[in-house]
Design a protein around this motif. Structure first.
Motif, PDB file in Angstrom:
ATOM      1  N   GLY A  83       0.593  -0.748   0.525  1.00 13.42           N
ATOM      2  CA  GLY A  83       0.336   0.608   0.255  1.00 13.42           C
ATOM      3  C   GLY A  83       0.800   1.254  -0.013  1.00 13.42           C
ATOM      4  O   GLY A  83       2.083   1.299  -0.557  1.00 13.42           O
ATOM      5  N   ASN A  84      -0.103   2.382   0.514  1.00 13.75           N
ATOM      6  CA  ASN A  84       0.694   4.038   0.570  1.00 13.75           C
ATOM      7  C   ASN A  84       1.736   4.164   1.835  1.00 13.75           C
ATOM      8  O   ASN A  84       0.660   4.333   2.356  1.00 13.75           O
ATOM      9  N   VAL A  85       2.414   3.640   1.745  1.00 15.48           N
ATOM     10  CA  VAL A  85       3.331   3.177   3.217  1.00 15.48           C
ATOM     11  C   VAL A  85       4.522   4.403   3.506  1.00 15.48           C
ATOM     12  O   VAL A  85       5.397   4.188   2.294  1.00 15.48           O
ATOM     13  N   LEU A  86       4.340   5.123   4.319  1.00 14.71           N
ATOM     14  CA  LEU A  86       6.137   6.028   4.025  1.00 14.71           C
ATOM     15  C   LEU A  86       6.852   6.108   6.058  1.00 14.71           C
ATOM     16  O   LEU A  86       5.429   6.012   6.707  1.00 14.71           O
ATOM     17  N   ALA A  87       8.015   5.532   5.599  1.00 18.66           N
ATOM     18  CA  ALA A  87       8.913   6.007   7.173  1.00 18.66           C
ATOM     19  C   ALA A  87       8.796   7.726   7.420  1.00 18.66           C
ATOM     20  O   ALA A  87       9.774   7.979   5.983  1.00 18.66           O
ATOM     21  N   SER A  88       9.273   7.615   8.465  1.00 15.84           N
ATOM     22  CA  SER A  88       9.711   9.043   8.663  1.00 15.84           C
ATOM     23  C   SER A  88      10.905   9.133  10.136  1.00 15.84           C
ATOM     24  O   SER A  88      10.108   8.810  10.329  1.00 15.84           O
ATOM     25  N   CYS A  89      11.616   9.745  10.887  1.00 15.94           N
ATOM     26  CA  CYS A  89      12.397  10.037  11.186  1.00 15.94           C
ATOM     27  C   CYS A  89      13.210  11.311  11.794  1.00 15.94           C
ATOM     28  O   CYS A  89      13.451  12.094  11.025  1.00 15.94           O
TER      29      CYS A  89
ATOM     30  N   VAL B 244      10.549   7.155  15.191  1.00 18.18           N
ATOM     31  CA  VAL B 244      10.196   7.492  13.534  1.00 18.18           C
ATOM     32  C   VAL B 244       8.495   7.117  13.390  1.00 18.18           C
ATOM     33  O   VAL B 244       8.243   6.518  14.516  1.00 18.18           O
ATOM     34  N   ILE B 245       8.284   7.315  13.707  1.00 18.80           N
ATOM     35  CA  ILE B 245       6.850   6.930  12.492  1.00 18.80           C
ATOM     36  C   ILE B 245       6.448   6.639  11.174  1.00 18.80           C
ATOM     37  O   ILE B 245       7.088   7.065  10.017  1.00 18.80           O
ATOM     38  N   ILE B 246       5.644   5.583  10.988  1.00 18.82           N
ATOM     39  CA  ILE B 246       5.222   4.855  10.170  1.00 18.82           C
ATOM     40  C   ILE B 246       3.734   5.673   8.944  1.00 18.82           C
ATOM     41  O   ILE B 246       2.944   4.975  10.755  1.00 18.82           O
ATOM     42  N   TRP B 247       3.756   6.074   8.132  1.00 19.96           N
ATOM     43  CA  TRP B 247       2.951   6.372   7.756  1.00 19.96           C
ATOM     44  C   TRP B 247       1.874   5.747   6.915  1.00 19.96           C
ATOM     45  O   TRP B 247       2.437   4.859   6.272  1.00 19.96           O
ATOM     46  N   GLN B 248       0.170   5.541   6.894  1.00 21.47           N
ATOM     47  CA  GLN B 248      -0.035   4.636   5.767  1.00 21.47           C
ATOM     48  C   GLN B 248      -1.701   5.721   4.917  1.00 21.47           C
ATOM     49  O   GLN B 248      -2.142   6.386   6.112  1.00 21.47           O
ATOM     50  N   GLU B 249      -1.344   5.636   3.789  1.00 25.31           N
ATOM     51  CA  GLU B 249      -2.795   6.540   3.008  1.00 25.31           C
ATOM     52  C   GLU B 249      -3.651   5.570   3.534  1.00 25.31           C
ATOM     53  O   GLU B 249      -4.130   3.825   2.954  1.00 25.31           O
ATOM     54  N   GLY B 250      -5.009   6.352   4.123  1.00 25.32           N
ATOM     55  CA  GLY B 250      -6.081   4.876   4.852  1.00 25.32           C
ATOM     56  C   GLY B 250      -7.056   5.577   2.893  1.00 25.32           C
ATOM     57  O   GLY B 250      -7.285   6.078   1.911  1.00 25.32           O
ATOM     58  N   PRO B 251      -8.783   4.986   3.684  1.00 22.82           N
ATOM     59  CA  PRO B 251      -9.886   6.062   2.818  1.00 22.82           C
ATOM     60  C   PRO B 251      -9.488   6.950   2.775  1.00 22.82           C
ATOM     61  O   PRO B 251      -9.504   7.720   3.328  1.00 22.82           O
TER      62      PRO B 251
ATOM     63  N   TYR C 248       7.987   4.443  16.600  1.00 20.17           N
ATOM     64  CA  TYR C 248       8.901   3.316  17.229  1.00 20.17           C
ATOM     65  C   TYR C 248       9.484   4.603  18.355  1.00 20.17           C
ATOM     66  O   TYR C 248       9.912   5.763  17.736  1.00 20.17           O
ATOM     67  N   ASP C 249       9.838   4.651  19.771  1.00 14.92           N
ATOM     68  CA  ASP C 249       9.830   6.116  20.076  1.00 14.92           C
ATOM     69  C   ASP C 249      11.648   5.456  21.169  1.00 14.92           C
ATOM     70  O   ASP C 249      11.759   5.672  22.065  1.00 14.92           O
ATOM     71  N   LYS C 250      11.573   3.866  20.803  1.00  6.85           N
ATOM     72  CA  LYS C 250      12.818   3.303  21.600  1.00  6.85           C
ATOM     73  C   LYS C 250      14.693   3.999  22.091  1.00  6.85           C
ATOM     74  O   LYS C 250      15.239   3.443  22.027  1.00  6.85           O
ATOM     75  N   HIS C 251      14.151   4.924  20.577  1.00  4.16           N
ATOM     76  CA  HIS C 251      15.567   5.333  21.023  1.00  4.16           C
ATOM     77  C   HIS C 251      16.377   6.251  21.962  1.00  4.16           C
ATOM     78  O   HIS C 251      14.944   7.261  21.909  1.00  4.16           O
ATOM     79  N   VAL C 252      17.105   6.453  21.677  1.00  2.00           N
ATOM     80  CA  VAL C 252      17.232   7.712  22.984  1.00  2.00           C
ATOM     81  C   VAL C 252      18.300   9.101  22.498  1.00  2.00           C
ATOM     82  O   VAL C 252      18.549   9.967  23.453  1.00  2.00           O
ATOM     83  N   SER C 253      18.095   9.095  20.851  1.00  2.09           N
ATOM     84  CA  SER C 253      18.995  10.147  20.372  1.00  2.09           C
ATOM     85  C   SER C 253      18.137  10.395  19.065  1.00  2.09           C
ATOM     86  O   SER C 253      17.322  10.165  18.573  1.00  2.09           O
ATOM     87  N   SER C 254      18.394  11.310  18.727  1.00  2.00           N
ATOM     88  CA  SER C 254      18.114  11.488  16.861  1.00  2.00           C
ATOM     89  C   SER C 254      17.936  10.430  15.960  1.00  2.00           C
ATOM     90  O   SER C 254      19.158   9.699  16.385  1.00  2.00           O
ATOM     91  N   VAL C 255      17.644   9.949  15.779  1.00  2.00           N
ATOM     92  CA  VAL C 255      17.016   8.557  14.891  1.00  2.00           C
ATOM     93  C   VAL C 255      17.658   9.737  13.278  1.00  2.00           C
ATOM     94  O   VAL C 255      16.972  10.220  12.487  1.00  2.00           O
ATOM     95  N   ASN C 256      18.644   9.547  12.439  1.00  2.00           N
ATOM     96  CA  ASN C 256      18.871  10.094  11.305  1.00  2.00           C
ATOM     97  C   ASN C 256      18.449   9.287   9.714  1.00  2.00           C
ATOM     98  O   ASN C 256      19.015   9.823   9.316  1.00  2.00           O
ATOM     99  N   SER C 257      17.874   7.984  10.265  1.00  2.00           N
ATOM    100  CA  SER C 257      18.130   7.372   8.626  1.00  2.00           C
ATOM    101  C   SER C 257      16.803   6.793   9.164  1.00  2.00           C
ATOM    102  O   SER C 257      17.107   5.928   9.601  1.00  2.00           O
ATOM    103  N   VAL C 258      16.401   5.738   7.806  1.00  2.00           N
ATOM    104  CA  VAL C 258      15.755   4.407   7.862  1.00  2.00           C
ATOM    105  C   VAL C 258      15.680   4.562   6.324  1.00  2.00           C
ATOM    106  O   VAL C 258      15.353   5.322   5.609  1.00  2.00           O
ATOM    107  N   CYS C 259      15.617   3.383   6.417  1.00  2.00           N
ATOM    108  CA  CYS C 259      15.467   2.436   4.609  1.00  2.00           C
ATOM    109  C   CYS C 259      14.328   0.905   4.534  1.00  2.00           C
ATOM    110  O   CYS C 259      14.704  -0.069   5.719  1.00  2.00           O
TER     111      CYS C 259
END
Length: 302
Positions: free
Chosen positions: A71-77, A83-90, A100-111
């Motif tokens: 589907g239309n899914v996007l991750a951002s950090c 890290v937030i994972i977004w999804q396009e709905g109806p 996801y909030d388990k890191h204790v410092s800046s999240v710099n990269s998602v892949c």
């Protein structure tokens, strides 16, 4: 050679840190220090903001589209450690699928991993750890590669799901899960998943300053494994390795830039590399035969 390009008005109120087209090249996702992620319709010559995603509490560094089979899914950090994972709905309405909030410092990269392995996301953080998020049976499972980089991780990139071409010109069987990361310890590292555990397979120490980005090249038509990395030492290094047991990674400086190269990205065929640098330039490079053998030459500049 200088190429012409169109500008896109994203409506961001601060510096833009990343921009990624979706699989079909019809949607553009951007992220900014204004703490927002915007999605634009860029199909058919359009440049229209169709979604303004707010949820981060700090600058958003990077965005990544999942394969359209999910589907239309996007991750951002973000600098906010999330890290937030977004999804396009109806009705084309975007919403949070997972945070996801388990890191204790800046999240710099998602892949995102190759889709053959399912819905799997790698996240690199300034806390030195790499998180692997896997969606299965309507739940998110998380795995933490602890102390991946001693001073912080700046970039992650997955290996292709298939191995390079064999001598006979046929594609080998699917490879094991691997990813490459780059950190503030000046190291490029290769990680391998075996029996559900991630272990460090190789550490490549040729850079002399922080790694800013790394990208594993597609293997379409390629005879070897290839990675590009860029660093604050102003160098882009191309790493190659035969896909055979015991072979070593070889690093070759592609080019030393006048300013820091911040991002590297391969073409879909893995034979052209785009480099963006601190002097506001994007250059395209291709390997070809020269008088002294294989050399990397610049194709164009924007």
């Amino acid at each position: 050679m200088v190429s012409l390009c169109n500008t896109v008005d994203t409506s961001h109120q601060d510096m833009i840190h990343d921009a990624q087209l979706d699989y079909y090249g019809k949607k553009l996702a951007t992220c900014s220090s204004d703490r927002s992620v915007k999605i634009l319709d860029v199909s058919g010559g359009n440049q229209r903001v169709i979604a303004d995603l707010t949820g981060h509490q700090g600058p958003v560094w990077q965005v990544a589209w999942a394969h359209p089979s999910f589907g239309n899914v996007l991750a951002s950090c973000s600098y906010d450690h999330k890290v937030i994972i977004w999804q396009e709905g109806p009705n084309s309405r975007w919403q949070k699928l997972y945070e996801y909030d388990k890191h204790v410092s800046s999240v710099n990269s998602v892949c995102w991993a190759p889709h053959e392995w399912g819905m799997v996301l790698a996240c690199g953080s300034s806390d030195g750890n790499i998180s692997i998020l896997t969606y299965a049976d309507n739940e998110w499972d998380t795995y933490l590669i602890k102390n991946a980089h001693a001073v912080g991780c700046n970039a992650v990139s997955w290996a292709p799901a298939t191995a390079p071409l064999t001598v006979a010109g046929q594609s080998a069987s699917p490879s094991v899960k691997r990813l490459v990361s780059g950190g503030c310890d000046n190291l490029v590292k290769i990680w391998c998943a075996e029996s559900g555990q991630w272990t460090e397979e190789h550490s490549l120490p040729q850079h002399t300053d922080w790694i800013r980005d790394c990208a594993w090249a597609p293997t379409i038509g390629q005879p070897s494994l290839t990675i590009a990395s860029c660093s604050q030492d102003q160098q882009v290094i191309i790493w190659t390795k035969d896909d055979s047991p015991g072979s070593a990674w070889q690093g070759k400086v592609m080019h030393k830039f006048d300013d820091t190269p911040w991002h590297v990205s391969w073409s879909i065929t893995g034979d052209v590399l785009a480099v963006s640098s601190g002097d506001n330039k994007v250059t395209l490079w291709k390997e070809s035969f020269g008088a002294s053998g294989l050399v990397w030459t610049q194709l164009s500049e924007v």
